[in-house]
Motif scaffolding. Structure first.
Motif, PDB file in Angstrom:
ATOM      1  N   THR A  89       0.829  -1.206   0.000  1.00  0.00           N
ATOM      2  CA  THR A  89       0.000   0.000   0.000  1.00  0.00           C
ATOM      3  C   THR A  89       0.858   1.248   0.000  1.00  0.00           C
ATOM      4  OG1 THR A  89      -1.792  -1.131   1.188  1.00  0.00           O
ATOM      5  CG2 THR A  89      -1.765   1.277   1.281  1.00  0.00           C
ATOM      6  N   PHE A  90       1.842   1.290   0.897  1.00  0.00           N
ATOM      7  CA  PHE A  90       2.644   2.500   1.090  1.00  0.00           C
ATOM      8  C   PHE A  90       3.511   2.824  -0.125  1.00  0.00           C
ATOM      9  CE2 PHE A  90       6.043   5.083   3.049  1.00  0.00           C
ATOM     10  CZ  PHE A  90       5.261   5.998   3.740  1.00  0.00           C
ATOM     11  N   THR A  91       3.935   1.802  -0.856  1.00  0.00           N
ATOM     12  CA  THR A  91       4.845   2.021  -1.985  1.00  0.00           C
ATOM     13  C   THR A  91       4.139   2.035  -3.339  1.00  0.00           C
ATOM     14  OG1 THR A  91       5.317  -0.356  -2.071  1.00  0.00           O
ATOM     15  CG2 THR A  91       6.818   1.025  -0.776  1.00  0.00           C
ATOM     16  N   SER A  92       2.825   1.860  -3.351  1.00  0.00           N
ATOM     17  CA  SER A  92       2.108   1.848  -4.626  1.00  0.00           C
ATOM     18  C   SER A  92       2.079   3.249  -5.243  1.00  0.00           C
ATOM     19  CB  SER A  92       0.673   1.351  -4.420  1.00  0.00           C
ATOM     20  OG  SER A  92      -0.077   2.272  -3.655  1.00  0.00           O
ATOM     21  N   LEU A  93       1.954   3.318  -6.567  1.00  0.00           N
ATOM     22  CA  LEU A  93       1.895   4.593  -7.268  1.00  0.00           C
ATOM     23  C   LEU A  93       0.665   5.387  -6.854  1.00  0.00           C
ATOM     24  CD1 LEU A  93       2.998   3.537 -10.880  1.00  0.00           C
ATOM     25  CD2 LEU A  93       4.342   4.765  -9.156  1.00  0.00           C
ATOM     26  N   GLU A  94      -0.432   4.700  -6.640  1.00  0.00           N
ATOM     27  CA  GLU A  94      -1.661   5.378  -6.222  1.00  0.00           C
ATOM     28  C   GLU A  94      -1.473   6.047  -4.863  1.00  0.00           C
ATOM     29  OE1 GLU A  94      -6.384   4.380  -5.308  1.00  0.00           O
ATOM     30  OE2 GLU A  94      -5.031   2.803  -5.990  1.00  0.00           O
ATOM     31  N   PHE A  95      -0.837   5.320  -3.944  1.00  0.00           N
ATOM     32  CA  PHE A  95      -0.657   5.890  -2.602  1.00  0.00           C
ATOM     33  C   PHE A  95       0.413   6.969  -2.596  1.00  0.00           C
ATOM     34  CE2 PHE A  95       0.086   5.677   2.054  1.00  0.00           C
ATOM     35  CZ  PHE A  95      -1.233   5.801   2.457  1.00  0.00           C
ATOM     36  N   GLN A  96       1.315   6.936  -3.551  1.00  0.00           N
ATOM     37  CA  GLN A  96       2.304   8.005  -3.662  1.00  0.00           C
ATOM     38  C   GLN A  96       1.601   9.339  -3.904  1.00  0.00           C
ATOM     39  OE1 GLN A  96       5.711   7.753  -3.160  1.00  0.00           O
ATOM     40  NE2 GLN A  96       5.538   9.988  -3.179  1.00  0.00           N
ATOM     41  N   HIS A  97       0.537   9.304  -4.697  1.00  0.00           N
ATOM     42  CA  HIS A  97      -0.266  10.507  -4.919  1.00  0.00           C
ATOM     43  C   HIS A  97      -0.903  10.975  -3.614  1.00  0.00           C
ATOM     44  CE1 HIS A  97      -2.932  13.364  -6.845  1.00  0.00           C
ATOM     45  NE2 HIS A  97      -3.996  12.736  -6.343  1.00  0.00           N
ATOM     46  N   VAL A  98      -1.376  10.033  -2.824  1.00  0.00           N
ATOM     47  CA  VAL A  98      -1.958  10.363  -1.512  1.00  0.00           C
ATOM     48  C   VAL A  98      -0.916  11.048  -0.639  1.00  0.00           C
ATOM     49  CG1 VAL A  98      -2.935   9.402   0.615  1.00  0.00           C
ATOM     50  CG2 VAL A  98      -3.651   8.494  -1.608  1.00  0.00           C
ATOM     51  N   LYS A  99       0.294  10.491  -0.602  1.00  0.00           N
ATOM     52  CA  LYS A  99       1.358  11.064   0.228  1.00  0.00           C
ATOM     53  C   LYS A  99       1.752  12.464  -0.251  1.00  0.00           C
ATOM     54  CE  LYS A  99       3.933   7.355  -0.263  1.00  0.00           C
ATOM     55  NZ  LYS A  99       5.087   6.442  -0.188  1.00  0.00           N
ATOM     56  N   ASP A 100       1.865  12.637  -1.559  1.00  0.00           N
ATOM     57  CA  ASP A 100       2.265  13.937  -2.103  1.00  0.00           C
ATOM     58  C   ASP A 100       1.243  15.013  -1.751  1.00  0.00           C
ATOM     59  OD1 ASP A 100       4.520  12.823  -3.173  1.00  0.00           O
ATOM     60  OD2 ASP A 100       3.696  12.613  -5.206  1.00  0.00           O
ATOM     61  N   CYS A 101      -0.026  14.715  -1.965  1.00  0.00           N
ATOM     62  CA  CYS A 101      -1.084  15.698  -1.681  1.00  0.00           C
ATOM     63  C   CYS A 101      -1.175  15.984  -0.186  1.00  0.00           C
ATOM     64  CB  CYS A 101      -2.435  15.191  -2.202  1.00  0.00           C
ATOM     65  SG  CYS A 101      -2.530  15.033  -3.996  1.00  0.00           S
ATOM     66  N   SER A 102      -1.055  14.940   0.614  1.00  0.00           N
ATOM     67  CA  SER A 102      -1.140  15.105   2.069  1.00  0.00           C
ATOM     68  C   SER A 102      -0.014  15.981   2.597  1.00  0.00           C
ATOM     69  CB  SER A 102      -1.083  13.732   2.754  1.00  0.00           C
ATOM     70  OG  SER A 102      -2.125  12.910   2.328  1.00  0.00           O
ATOM     71  N   PHE A 103       1.206  15.685   2.148  1.00  0.00           N
ATOM     72  CA  PHE A 103       2.350  16.439   2.651  1.00  0.00           C
ATOM     73  C   PHE A 103       2.306  17.885   2.163  1.00  0.00           C
ATOM     74  CE2 PHE A 103       6.760  17.089   3.966  1.00  0.00           C
ATOM     75  CZ  PHE A 103       6.803  16.300   5.095  1.00  0.00           C
ATOM     76  N   ARG A 104       1.760  18.095   0.976  1.00  0.00           N
ATOM     77  CA  ARG A 104       1.616  19.455   0.455  1.00  0.00           C
ATOM     78  C   ARG A 104       0.675  20.265   1.340  1.00  0.00           C
ATOM     79  NH1 ARG A 104       1.068  18.326  -4.918  1.00  0.00           N
ATOM     80  NH2 ARG A 104      -1.176  18.048  -4.753  1.00  0.00           N
ATOM     81  N   HIS A 156     -11.532  24.147  -4.576  1.00  0.00           N
ATOM     82  CA  HIS A 156     -11.730  22.752  -4.979  1.00  0.00           C
ATOM     83  C   HIS A 156     -10.411  21.984  -5.001  1.00  0.00           C
ATOM     84  CE1 HIS A 156     -15.974  22.884  -5.805  1.00  0.00           C
ATOM     85  NE2 HIS A 156     -15.843  23.938  -6.614  1.00  0.00           N
ATOM     86  N   ALA A 157      -9.357  22.603  -5.503  1.00  0.00           N
ATOM     87  CA  ALA A 157      -8.049  21.949  -5.540  1.00  0.00           C
ATOM     88  C   ALA A 157      -7.530  21.690  -4.129  1.00  0.00           C
ATOM     89  CB  ALA A 157      -7.060  22.809  -6.317  1.00  0.00           C
ATOM     90  N   ASP A 158      -7.753  22.643  -3.247  1.00  0.00           N
ATOM     91  CA  ASP A 158      -7.322  22.463  -1.864  1.00  0.00           C
ATOM     92  C   ASP A 158      -8.122  21.347  -1.188  1.00  0.00           C
ATOM     93  OD1 ASP A 158      -6.032  23.428   0.742  1.00  0.00           O
ATOM     94  OD2 ASP A 158      -8.182  23.646   1.194  1.00  0.00           O
ATOM     95  N   ARG A 159      -9.413  21.266  -1.492  1.00  0.00           N
ATOM     96  CA  ARG A 159     -10.234  20.208  -0.905  1.00  0.00           C
ATOM     97  C   ARG A 159      -9.727  18.828  -1.336  1.00  0.00           C
ATOM     98  NH1 ARG A 159     -14.986  21.461  -2.890  1.00  0.00           N
ATOM     99  NH2 ARG A 159     -15.567  22.793  -1.115  1.00  0.00           N
ATOM    100  N   ALA A 160      -9.289  18.733  -2.584  1.00  0.00           N
ATOM    101  CA  ALA A 160      -8.755  17.454  -3.063  1.00  0.00           C
ATOM    102  C   ALA A 160      -7.515  17.038  -2.265  1.00  0.00           C
ATOM    103  CB  ALA A 160      -8.423  17.559  -4.547  1.00  0.00           C
ATOM    104  N   ASP A 161      -6.646  17.986  -1.964  1.00  0.00           N
ATOM    105  CA  ASP A 161      -5.460  17.682  -1.155  1.00  0.00           C
ATOM    106  C   ASP A 161      -5.853  17.261   0.258  1.00  0.00           C
ATOM    107  OD1 ASP A 161      -3.746  18.168  -3.222  1.00  0.00           O
ATOM    108  OD2 ASP A 161      -3.064  20.134  -2.507  1.00  0.00           O
ATOM    109  N   ARG A 162      -6.846  17.948   0.811  1.00  0.00           N
ATOM    110  CA  ARG A 162      -7.263  17.628   2.183  1.00  0.00           C
ATOM    111  C   ARG A 162      -7.932  16.265   2.275  1.00  0.00           C
ATOM    112  NH1 ARG A 162     -11.088  20.474   3.734  1.00  0.00           N
ATOM    113  NH2 ARG A 162     -11.445  21.978   2.044  1.00  0.00           N
ATOM    114  N   LEU A 163      -8.611  15.856   1.207  1.00  0.00           N
ATOM    115  CA  LEU A 163      -9.187  14.513   1.188  1.00  0.00           C
ATOM    116  C   LEU A 163      -8.089  13.450   1.196  1.00  0.00           C
ATOM    117  CD1 LEU A 163     -12.151  14.938  -1.331  1.00  0.00           C
ATOM    118  CD2 LEU A 163     -12.292  14.567   1.137  1.00  0.00           C
ATOM    119  N   MET A 164      -7.000  13.730   0.486  1.00  0.00           N
ATOM    120  CA  MET A 164      -5.870  12.813   0.511  1.00  0.00           C
ATOM    121  C   MET A 164      -5.226  12.768   1.899  1.00  0.00           C
ATOM    122  SD  MET A 164      -5.747  11.432  -2.489  1.00  0.00           S
ATOM    123  CE  MET A 164      -7.564  11.540  -2.394  1.00  0.00           C
TER     124      MET A 164
END
Length: 275
Positions: A89-104, A156-164
């Motif tokens: 899960t942690f190393t998948s490409l999909e979850f990498q997007h989650v990590k990037d948005c979350s950390f941003r 809307h863009a910020d909400r997407a990051d917060r969902l991640m």
């Protein structure tokens, strides 16, 4: 290996019981009067009765030992499966997007206290703060894709990051609640040292909003971030942050947060200066 070990153990116990039984007669013969063994039928019957009773007891013991071994093996398999699943899960490409948005989103909170307060408020269903337009420059600095967006599109863009970020928080909460977490983390640490200071910043702001609002305490029963962080700190071996002063001291003096550009307005929460 598991299939062969148990029969060998069972066989060894049976052999031991038979040997003890065979030795019992000569030992008893030497210790008690001869008249005790005057009836051959009773002697054979009683001897066989003792043997079968001992074999039955030995079967129970070997079954219990087998169940204990099975439990240990199942536990090891569960830990190995947890390591594999969480690592996938942690190393998948999909979850990498989650990590990037979350950390941003978390970095925006580090750089802009208004956004941090807004982000913490959005973790509750009531008393949510409006989007801080003044934080737009910070958000654009961290994400090229947000530049030249209208205020509505920015929201809307910020909400997407917060969902991640919600997904990332759920991941760490799940990790903290697993019984096998300590063993799992020895194999994959999930970069917790990077996440810890930024999560403590948001977690403490959330904690303070919760403590100061009766409305939030009434309508919001979701687990606070600090509960997850305390559990993970214990697993990773970090010293506990027990008081508000210790937490803000840790946040405002953390070298990485200072390097990220920690908003100087956070210093007002401690009355101390960073670095």
């Amino acid at each position: 290996m598991r299939a062969s070990k148990s029969p060998k153990l069972h066989f060894a116990i049976m052999i031991m019981i038979v040997l003890v039984w065979l030795m019992a007669y000569p030992i008893a013969r030497s210790l008690v009067p001869d008249t005790t063994f005057s009836e051959p039928f009773d002697k054979i019957y009683n001897g066989l009765n003792v043997l079968f009773t001992a074999l039955a007891f030995g079967g129970v013991i070997s079954t219990l030992l087998f169940q204990v071994e099975e439990s240990k093996v199942a536990r090891r398999e569960e830990i190995e499966r947890s390591i594999f699943e969480l690592f996938q899960t942690f190393t998948s490409l999909e979850f990498q997007h989650v990590k990037d948005c979350s950390f941003r989103a978390l970095l925006a909170a580090v750089k802009n206290r208004e956004y941090a307060e807004f982000l913490a408020s959005r973790l509750f269903v009531v008393e949510q703060l409006p989007f801080p337009v003044a934080s737009t420059a910070t958000l654009c600095e961290l994400d090229e894709a947000k530049k030249n967006k209208s205020e509505e599109d920015m929201v809307h863009a910020d909400r997407a990051d917060r969902l991640m970020l919600d997904n990332m928080l759920n991941f760490f909460a799940m990790l903290a609640q697993r019984e096998s977490s300590a063993t799992v983390i020895k194999h994959c640490d999930f970069a917790y040292d990077w996440w810890r200071p930024v999560l403590w910043l948001i977690g403490q702001l959330q904690q303070e909003r919760y403590a100061s609002s009766e409305v939030i305490r009434k309508y919001c029963k979701n687990q606070l971030i600090v509960v997850t962080l305390k559990s993970l700190d214990s697993i990773y071996g970090h010293g506990p942050l027990k008081t508000r002063e210790e937490i803000w001291e840790y946040i405002t003096h953390h070298p990485k947060l200072i390097a990220f550009g920690l908003d100087h307005r956070f210093q007002a929460l401690t009355g101390c200066k960073a670095g």
